[in-house]
Design a protein around this motif. Structure first.
Motif, PDB file in Angstrom:
ATOM      1  N   LEU A  39       0.780  -1.450   0.229  1.00  0.00           N
ATOM      2  CA  LEU A  39      -0.286  -0.171  -0.223  1.00  0.00           C
ATOM      3  C   LEU A  39       0.657   0.814   0.276  1.00  0.00           C
ATOM      4  O   LEU A  39       0.813   2.358  -1.289  1.00  0.00           O
ATOM      5  N   SER A  40       1.865   0.917   1.082  1.00  0.00           N
ATOM      6  CA  SER A  40       2.614   2.487   0.952  1.00  0.00           C
ATOM      7  C   SER A  40       3.495   3.129  -0.363  1.00  0.00           C
ATOM      8  O   SER A  40       3.939   3.578  -0.781  1.00  0.00           O
ATOM      9  N   GLY A  41       3.722   1.675  -0.328  1.00  0.00           N
ATOM     10  CA  GLY A  41       5.128   1.922  -1.824  1.00  0.00           C
ATOM     11  C   GLY A  41       4.394   1.473  -3.239  1.00  0.00           C
ATOM     12  O   GLY A  41       4.644   2.779  -4.263  1.00  0.00           O
ATOM     13  N   GLY A  42       2.950   1.814  -3.376  1.00  0.00           N
ATOM     14  CA  GLY A  42       2.429   2.055  -4.251  1.00  0.00           C
ATOM     15  C   GLY A  42       2.074   3.396  -4.478  1.00  0.00           C
ATOM     16  O   GLY A  42       2.489   3.738  -5.078  1.00  0.00           O
TER      17      GLY A  42
ATOM     18  N   ALA B  74       4.937   5.256  -4.831  1.00  0.00           N
ATOM     19  CA  ALA B  74       5.700   4.125  -6.803  1.00  0.00           C
ATOM     20  C   ALA B  74       4.413   5.783  -7.814  1.00  0.00           C
ATOM     21  O   ALA B  74       5.139   6.421  -8.558  1.00  0.00           O
ATOM     22  N   LEU B  75       3.555   5.349  -7.373  1.00  0.00           N
ATOM     23  CA  LEU B  75       2.413   6.375  -7.666  1.00  0.00           C
ATOM     24  C   LEU B  75       2.940   7.877  -8.217  1.00  0.00           C
ATOM     25  O   LEU B  75       3.051   8.646  -8.882  1.00  0.00           O
ATOM     26  N   LEU B  76       3.388   8.553  -6.893  1.00  0.00           N
ATOM     27  CA  LEU B  76       3.820   9.515  -6.751  1.00  0.00           C
ATOM     28  C   LEU B  76       5.059   9.805  -7.540  1.00  0.00           C
ATOM     29  O   LEU B  76       5.437  11.429  -7.823  1.00  0.00           O
ATOM     30  N   ALA B  77       6.176   8.877  -7.375  1.00  0.00           N
ATOM     31  CA  ALA B  77       6.976   8.892  -7.925  1.00  0.00           C
ATOM     32  C   ALA B  77       7.094   9.533  -9.540  1.00  0.00           C
ATOM     33  O   ALA B  77       7.305  10.423 -10.609  1.00  0.00           O
TER      34      ALA B  77
ATOM     35  N   VAL C 298      16.307   5.892   6.543  1.00  0.00           N
ATOM     36  CA  VAL C 298      16.508   5.434   5.492  1.00  0.00           C
ATOM     37  C   VAL C 298      15.018   6.692   4.537  1.00  0.00           C
ATOM     38  O   VAL C 298      14.899   8.081   4.848  1.00  0.00           O
ATOM     39  N   THR C 299      13.896   5.889   4.735  1.00  0.00           N
ATOM     40  CA  THR C 299      13.039   6.408   4.587  1.00  0.00           C
ATOM     41  C   THR C 299      11.788   6.848   5.298  1.00  0.00           C
ATOM     42  O   THR C 299      11.215   7.847   4.810  1.00  0.00           O
TER      43      THR C 299
ATOM     44  N   SER D  62       2.889   6.908   4.108  1.00  0.00           N
ATOM     45  CA  SER D  62       3.850   6.015   3.181  1.00  0.00           C
ATOM     46  C   SER D  62       5.001   5.725   3.500  1.00  0.00           C
ATOM     47  O   SER D  62       5.339   5.073   3.423  1.00  0.00           O
ATOM     48  N   PHE D  63       5.358   6.711   3.389  1.00  0.00           N
ATOM     49  CA  PHE D  63       7.059   7.057   3.962  1.00  0.00           C
ATOM     50  C   PHE D  63       7.777   5.748   4.934  1.00  0.00           C
ATOM     51  O   PHE D  63       8.743   5.115   5.529  1.00  0.00           O
ATOM     52  N   SER D  64       6.978   6.925   6.343  1.00  0.00           N
ATOM     53  CA  SER D  64       6.909   5.893   7.765  1.00  0.00           C
ATOM     54  C   SER D  64       6.205   4.583   7.361  1.00  0.00           C
ATOM     55  O   SER D  64       7.122   3.588   8.045  1.00  0.00           O
TER      56      SER D  64
END
Lengths: 343, 283
Positions: free
Chosen positions: B18-21, B24-27, B207-208, B266-268
């Motif tokens: 979920l957070s990675g998704g 990724a969308l944001l990127a 780091v994330t 999401s980062f955390s």
């Protein structure tokens, strides 16, 4: 109440800490002093009218001592600080100490209110999670902790402004007290003084102003408290004396609150101390967000106005608060920890 | 026991996905913002000021999430804001990590005077209110992307330093370090080849987290108008504008706020998920 050996221990902690506190504060002072003097743009020239001559600027520079070298300025400033003179604010031309002391109570009241909220919320969540461990309720507590930990105070503040300031406007979203109210206060500790004077109308007005900024500051700390306290409680629940209490036929609530909590609370207490300094640091932006007239809000204005003496004074006061909080935590730990108490 | 671990692993995976998704969308949005954004994020149109989002009465086609008080498209500004937010997150996050971890590793493994100096510096840094420190640094460095990144690194290296130092201290006491010393390996080689790999999972998770913090710091700085320029499409700047016009145009505050909220969360969560993913007990 305090035994002899305990007072010796406390004295040793204070003395041991004083040396490191002095070094830390000196380091902070040096860094701030040097950093703000690298700022391009003359702060004095900014406060003069556009027609000011070079001579005018030079005269004002001399007045604030800005014509001397940085080490010289530092020695002069430090000499003043030792005597309780933090210099004169460039933007308001008032003594820095007066300005800082005028705003400090507002920030302290906000921070302490936030701490109380955090302890209550975190404590209730930890106890609930422990009481209903292994159920969906515990899962919900864990999720709430996760979100509370991930999202910082600044964002909670914005969310609350939106929810309780606009959608359902039951709290004030800016200021410390309603401007229309007549204030009889002689100190800056408004909340405290309103109670002493039995002016509960003012007290309520102050609280409804403080509630949202305090809650925003409290949530991350509440989540940390809840997480750690729940973990310690769960570990304590397996200890012999807790099991014994249960075999005596005590109810689950009494076992948790009456027996387990006492021993589980110590690690959480140490953590609260460290985290409380983070909370106080958070007041800077939260006060800005809620236009709360405290030290942090004044600090941002001071930076924007390039008010060097005021910036120095505020940063030193924050650093002093942080180190004093750490000292108090060390002492509390010594008082409460049975192993140290009887050593 | 095995079933319990499988359930925990499923939960971790869901969290990572979920957070990675979202990240990724944001990127993707950030990379393709110039092509994806429906409008120019800087274009002002006072005749189209404070238009509501598409589902409300009075909305204009093309302005999906409405416009701000200067008639700038909120959606396009959020998309372009993602570029700034993610650039700060990546560069500041990695730079903070490298400097803080290196100092922490040296302090924790070498001990002695190096540890004493670094730990004293950390103590001094911890006595600064971080937000005030950041604002102070920006006042010194001037506004701009570089200044924000430098300010974050200068303030937050202690976060890595403290954690990595503690980890390195733990690892240094272990048998494999002692045997490497007996084998005659140099200290640098032990530090980089033996200790660093064991500390790495902690660093990766941190780091994330740091990237999320960097996004927040950037938002706070643009909120107090000290980020890039007042005109640049930053989430914090949009939020500051939205805070002012909150009673007239709530959407100017709500949409950037929701984006920022999800991104930081999401980062955390991604960091926490990674940490558990690397956890040998759960694997």
């Amino acid at each position: 109440m305090l035994s002899g050996s305990l007072s010796v221990l406390l004295l040793r902690i204070v003395l041991g800490r004083l040396a490191t506190m002095a070094i830390t504060l000196f380091g902070v002072a040096v860094i701030v002093f040097v950093v703000i003097r690298v700022v391009p743009g003359n702060p004095v020239a900014m406060m003069l009218p556009p027609g000011a001559t070079e001579a005018d600027i030079a005269r004002l520079n001399a007045l604030y001592g800005l014509d001397k070298s940085i080490p010289e300025q530092f020695v002069i400033w430090l000499g003043g600080v030792v005597q309780g003179d933090f210099g004169t604010s460039i933007s308001t031309r008032q003594p820095v100490l007066d300005l800082v002391l005028g705003r400090l109570p507002a920030t302290l009241e906000l921070s302490i209110f936030a701490l109380v909220l955090a302890v209550i919320i975190g404590g209730v969540m930890a106890l609930t999670g422990t009481r209903f461990r292994g159920t969906r309720t515990e899962g919900a507590v864990d999720v709430a902790n996760g979100v509370g930990l991930s999202v910082p105070d600044f964002l909670w503040g914005l969310v609350f402004i939106l929810l309780f300031g606009v959608l359902w406007p039951i709290f004030h979203i800016s200021g410390r007290i309603s401007p229309a109210l007549d204030l009889p206060f002689v100190t800056q500790f408004y909340v405290f003084e309103s109670i002493v004077r039995l002016r509960f109308d003012l007290w309520w007005d102050l609280l409804t102003h403080m509630f949202m900024p305090a809650l925003a500051l409290a949530i991350p700390l509440a989540a940390i408290i809840s997480q750690l306290l729940k973990q310690s409680l769960k570990e304590t629940m397996h200890l012999d004396y807790v099991v014994l209490a249960r075999t005596k036929g005590y109810g689950e609530n009494r076992v948790i609150v009456g027996e387990a909590l006492r021993n589980a609370v110590l690690p959480t207490l140490t953590l609260i101390g460290v985290q409380f300094t983070f909370l106080i640091g958070g007041t800077v932006i939260i006060e800005r967000l809620f236009s709360y007239e405290g030290l942090g809000n004044m600090a941002i204005d001071a930076v924007i106005n390039r008010d060097l003496p005021l910036i120095q004074g505020i940063v030193i006061v924050f650093a002093l608060i942080f180190t004093v909080v750490n000292l108090i935590v060390d002492m509390l730990y010594a008082v409460l920890n049975p192993r140290l108490r009887h050593a | 026991m095995l079933d319990g671990r499988a359930a925990v692993r499923r939960r971790i995976n869901a969290r990572l996905w979920l957070s990675g998704g979202w990240l990724a969308l944001l990127a993707i949005v950030a990379l393709l913002a110039p092509w994806l954004a429906p409008k120019d994020p800087l274009a002002q149109d006072l005749f189209a000021a404070r238009l509501p989002p598409f589902w409300m009465a009075g909305a204009e086609p093309g302005f999906w999430l409405g416009t701000d008080s200067l008639g700038r498209d909120v959606l396009s500004r959020i998309m372009h804001g993602a570029r700034i937010a993610l650039a700060v997150a990546l560069v500041a996050g990695i730079a903070t990590c490298l400097i803080g971890s290196a100092l922490g590793l040296v302090a924790g493994f070498m001990r002695g005077w190096a540890d004493r100096i670094i730990s004293r510096l950390v103590d001094i840094w911890m006595a600064f209110p971080p937000v005030l420190f950041a604002i102070l640094l920006i006042a010194v460095l001037g506004t701009g992307l570089h200044s924000i990144i430098i300010a974050i690194v200068v303030i937050d290296w202690t976060r890595f330093c403290r954690v990595v130092r503690a980890e390195a201290l733990n690892q240094s006491a272990m048998d494999y370090v002692a045997s490497a010393k007996v084998a005659g390996r140099t200290r640098l080689s032990i530090m980089v080849r033996e200790i660093l790999p064991n500390v790495l999972p902690t660093i990766v998770a941190l780091v994330t987290l740091e990237m999320g913090i960097a996004v927040i710091v950037e938002a706070i700085l643009s909120f107090v108008n000290l980020s890039i320029s007042t005109d640049a499409p930053t989430w914090g700047g949009m939020i500051a504008e939205g805070r002012i016009s909150i009673h007239q145009a709530w959407w100017v505050l709500v949409f950037p706020l929701v984006t920022l909220f999800l991104t930081v969360l999401s980062f955390s969560q991604f960091g926490e998920g990674l940490k558990d993913h690397f956890d040998p007990v759960l694997r």
